[in-house]
Design a protein around this motif. Structure first.
Motif, PDB file in Angstrom:
ATOM      1  N   PRO A   1       1.598   0.411  -7.578  1.00 10.86           N
ATOM      2  CA  PRO A   1       0.688  -0.743  -7.459  1.00 10.86           C
ATOM      3  C   PRO A   1      -0.059  -1.055  -8.754  1.00 10.86           C
ATOM      4  O   PRO A   1      -0.304  -2.230  -9.061  1.00 10.86           O
ATOM      5  CB  PRO A   1      -0.291  -0.301  -6.353  1.00 10.86           C
ATOM      6  CG  PRO A   1       0.418   0.748  -5.599  1.00 10.86           C
ATOM      7  CD  PRO A   1       1.268   1.464  -6.598  1.00 10.86           C
TER       8      PRO A   1
ATOM      9  N   SER B   1       0.179  -4.583 -10.593  1.00 11.13           N
ATOM     10  CA  SER B   1      -1.037  -5.401 -10.531  1.00 11.13           C
ATOM     11  C   SER B   1      -1.142  -6.393 -11.686  1.00 11.13           C
ATOM     12  O   SER B   1      -1.632  -7.507 -11.510  1.00 11.13           O
ATOM     13  CB  SER B   1      -2.277  -4.502 -10.488  1.00 11.13           C
ATOM     14  OG  SER B   1      -2.371  -3.733 -11.669  1.00 11.13           O
TER      15      SER B   1
ATOM     16  N   GLN C   1      -6.483  -3.905  -5.731  1.00  8.53           N
ATOM     17  CA  GLN C   1      -5.580  -2.835  -6.151  1.00  8.53           C
ATOM     18  C   GLN C   1      -5.696  -1.631  -5.208  1.00  8.53           C
ATOM     19  O   GLN C   1      -4.696  -1.014  -4.839  1.00  8.53           O
ATOM     20  CB  GLN C   1      -5.901  -2.398  -7.580  1.00  8.53           C
ATOM     21  CG  GLN C   1      -5.486  -3.389  -8.651  1.00  8.53           C
ATOM     22  CD  GLN C   1      -5.806  -2.885 -10.049  1.00  8.53           C
ATOM     23  OE1 GLN C   1      -5.809  -1.682 -10.308  1.00  8.53           O
ATOM     24  NE2 GLN C   1      -6.089  -3.795 -10.969  1.00  8.53           N
TER      25      GLN C   1
ATOM     26  N   LEU D   1      -3.788  -2.301  -2.074  1.00  4.01           N
ATOM     27  CA  LEU D   1      -2.344  -2.116  -2.259  1.00  4.01           C
ATOM     28  C   LEU D   1      -1.976  -0.633  -2.237  1.00  4.01           C
ATOM     29  O   LEU D   1      -0.962  -0.239  -1.662  1.00  4.01           O
ATOM     30  CB  LEU D   1      -1.892  -2.747  -3.591  1.00  4.01           C
ATOM     31  CG  LEU D   1      -1.931  -4.270  -3.698  1.00  4.01           C
ATOM     32  CD1 LEU D   1      -1.468  -4.704  -5.084  1.00  4.01           C
ATOM     33  CD2 LEU D   1      -1.063  -4.916  -2.633  1.00  4.01           C
ATOM     34  N   ILE D   2      -2.819   0.187  -2.882  1.00  4.03           N
ATOM     35  CA  ILE D   2      -2.565   1.632  -2.910  1.00  4.03           C
ATOM     36  C   ILE D   2      -2.656   2.215  -1.504  1.00  4.03           C
ATOM     37  O   ILE D   2      -1.810   3.015  -1.089  1.00  4.03           O
ATOM     38  CB  ILE D   2      -3.554   2.331  -3.862  1.00  4.03           C
ATOM     39  CG1 ILE D   2      -3.268   1.928  -5.315  1.00  4.03           C
ATOM     40  CG2 ILE D   2      -3.484   3.846  -3.717  1.00  4.03           C
ATOM     41  CD1 ILE D   2      -4.327   2.366  -6.306  1.00  4.03           C
TER      42      ILE D   2
ATOM     43  N   THR E   1       3.665  -3.906   0.415  1.00  4.38           N
ATOM     44  CA  THR E   1       3.361  -2.928  -0.632  1.00  4.38           C
ATOM     45  C   THR E   1       3.773  -3.448  -2.002  1.00  4.38           C
ATOM     46  O   THR E   1       3.360  -2.898  -3.033  1.00  4.38           O
ATOM     47  CB  THR E   1       4.097  -1.603  -0.377  1.00  4.38           C
ATOM     48  OG1 THR E   1       5.513  -1.833  -0.466  1.00  4.38           O
ATOM     49  CG2 THR E   1       3.772  -1.045   0.995  1.00  4.38           C
TER      50      THR E   1
END
Length: 363
Positions: free
Chosen positions: A31, A35, A47, A50-51, A344
């Motif tokens: 990610p 990004s 971010q 997403l992680i 993801t």
């Protein structure tokens, strides 16, 4: 511990944490690398979302793989094989980030305009991954991978894995280069514990009905080299942060080795957040994106076949039969489908680093 042995429950928890930490580098890196191309380099909160999403989906895919797939002790996680075609797709003129998103002072992470900028790119990546994963599901569950096995050997797997990783050396070097001293120290700890102290027992207190309380030798350095290495490095960074040895100036070399550099994200992020399919909107599909991700799917399948054989050998299991490999590839395709649906920005594959951990720890 062999493939049929069951360690004590408390050891299973610690070993599970170690496997998680071994995979964490790759899970977090994907990610963070994406990004920038998704125009998110100045939105740390997104971010983190997403992680958390890639962690969540990787856990689900690992459960599916060990229960219904190849049924080997193999971790599933984000794949760098998808990263290269994804970055190539996002570098097209159509998906170039607007200039204002590169300036931290002009980015308002909560504005509808900024959200639309990065979510349109994410939805395009999602759509390509979802469609391409259907090809992997077909190859796996149709048994086609079993037919292809006659053409897949060390001479095809090794160059494929090498070529997949080569474009990412810049990213790995950039991250480690934030503080080479800390990076080399962590590597040195893991090598020291796993290679030179692995046969040194540590006496730890234990209790048995017959023997009551007594000291038992435990080969901690062999079982937990990654966990110990990362923990010691983090503790040293924490001490250097508290004593202000590491620079507080964000522009200074070594600032990112501090343990408080992203503390503001912790204060902004919700305590509990459950990722769900379509959280970034309805995925979109383009032919160019599908063909790009298909190349990543093929590379990922070749890598996974090699991982299955290595995992079986290191864990003391017999070589996996063709039907187990077909099932594993099919379940990986389902994992990629879930990763695309959840958003993801990536797919899932078997993690070579965790296979290596099996060989180091002998568990």
């Amino acid at each position: 511990y062999t493939i049929t042995d069951v360690p004590p429950w408390y050891l299973c928890i610690l070993l599970g944490i170690q496997h998680f930490l071994t995979a964490m580098g790759g899970l977090v890196a994907i990610p963070l690398i994406l990004s920038k191309e998704l125009c998110l380099q100045h939105d740390l909160l997104t971010q983190s979302h997403l992680i958390s999403t890639i962690f969540f989906v990787s856990g689900i895919c690992t459960l599916l793989q060990v229960l219904f797939g190849v049924r080997l002790p193999i971790i599933q996680g984000g794949t760098f094989a998808f990263l290269t075609p994804t970055l190539a797709m996002l570098s097209l003129p159509k998906w170039k980030c607007p200039a204002w998103t590169q300036n931290a002072t002009l980015v308002n992470a909560s504005s509808p305009e900024f959200i639309e900028v990065w979510q349109t790119r994410m939805r395009e990546v999602q759509g390509a991954i979802i469609v391409a994963s259907c090809f992997q599901i077909f190859v796996g569950f149709s048994g086609l991978i079993g037919f292809l096995m006659r053409f897949i050997g060390p001479l095809t797997i090794a160059p494929t894995i090498t070529l997949v990783a080569l474009p990412l050396f810049d990213s790995a070097g950039d991250e480690a280069g934030q503080h080479w001293g800390i990076a080399f120290m962590t590597i040195s700890f893991i090598v020291l514990f796993s290679q030179y102290l692995k046969d040194v027992p540590v006496p730890l207190p234990s209790y048995q009905r017959g023997k009551k309380c007594h000291l038992s030798p435990v080969y901690l350095f062999q079982i937990f080299p990654v966990l110990l290495g990362l923990s010691l490095s983090w503790l040293l960074c924490y001490v250097l942060t508290v004593t202000d040895v590491l620079p507080a100036d964000p522009t200074a070399y070594g600032h990112l080795a501090r343990t408080d550099t992203r503390g503001d994200v912790l204060s902004q992020a919700p305590w509990f957040r459950l990722p769900y399919p379509g959280q970034w909107g309805v995925p979109t599909v383009s032919l160019a994106g599908i063909f790009g991700i298909l190349a990543g799917v093929i590379s990922s399948m070749l890598e996974s076949v090699g991982d299955y054989y290595a995992c079986a050998r290191l864990s003391g299991a017999p070589p996996p039969p063709k039907h187990a490999i077909s099932r594993g590839i099919g379940v990986e395709g389902i994992g990629c489908l879930l990763a695309g649906a959840w958003g993801t920005g990536n797919g899932t594959t078997s993690y070579s680093e965790n296979v290596g951990a099996l060989g180091i720890t002998k568990v």
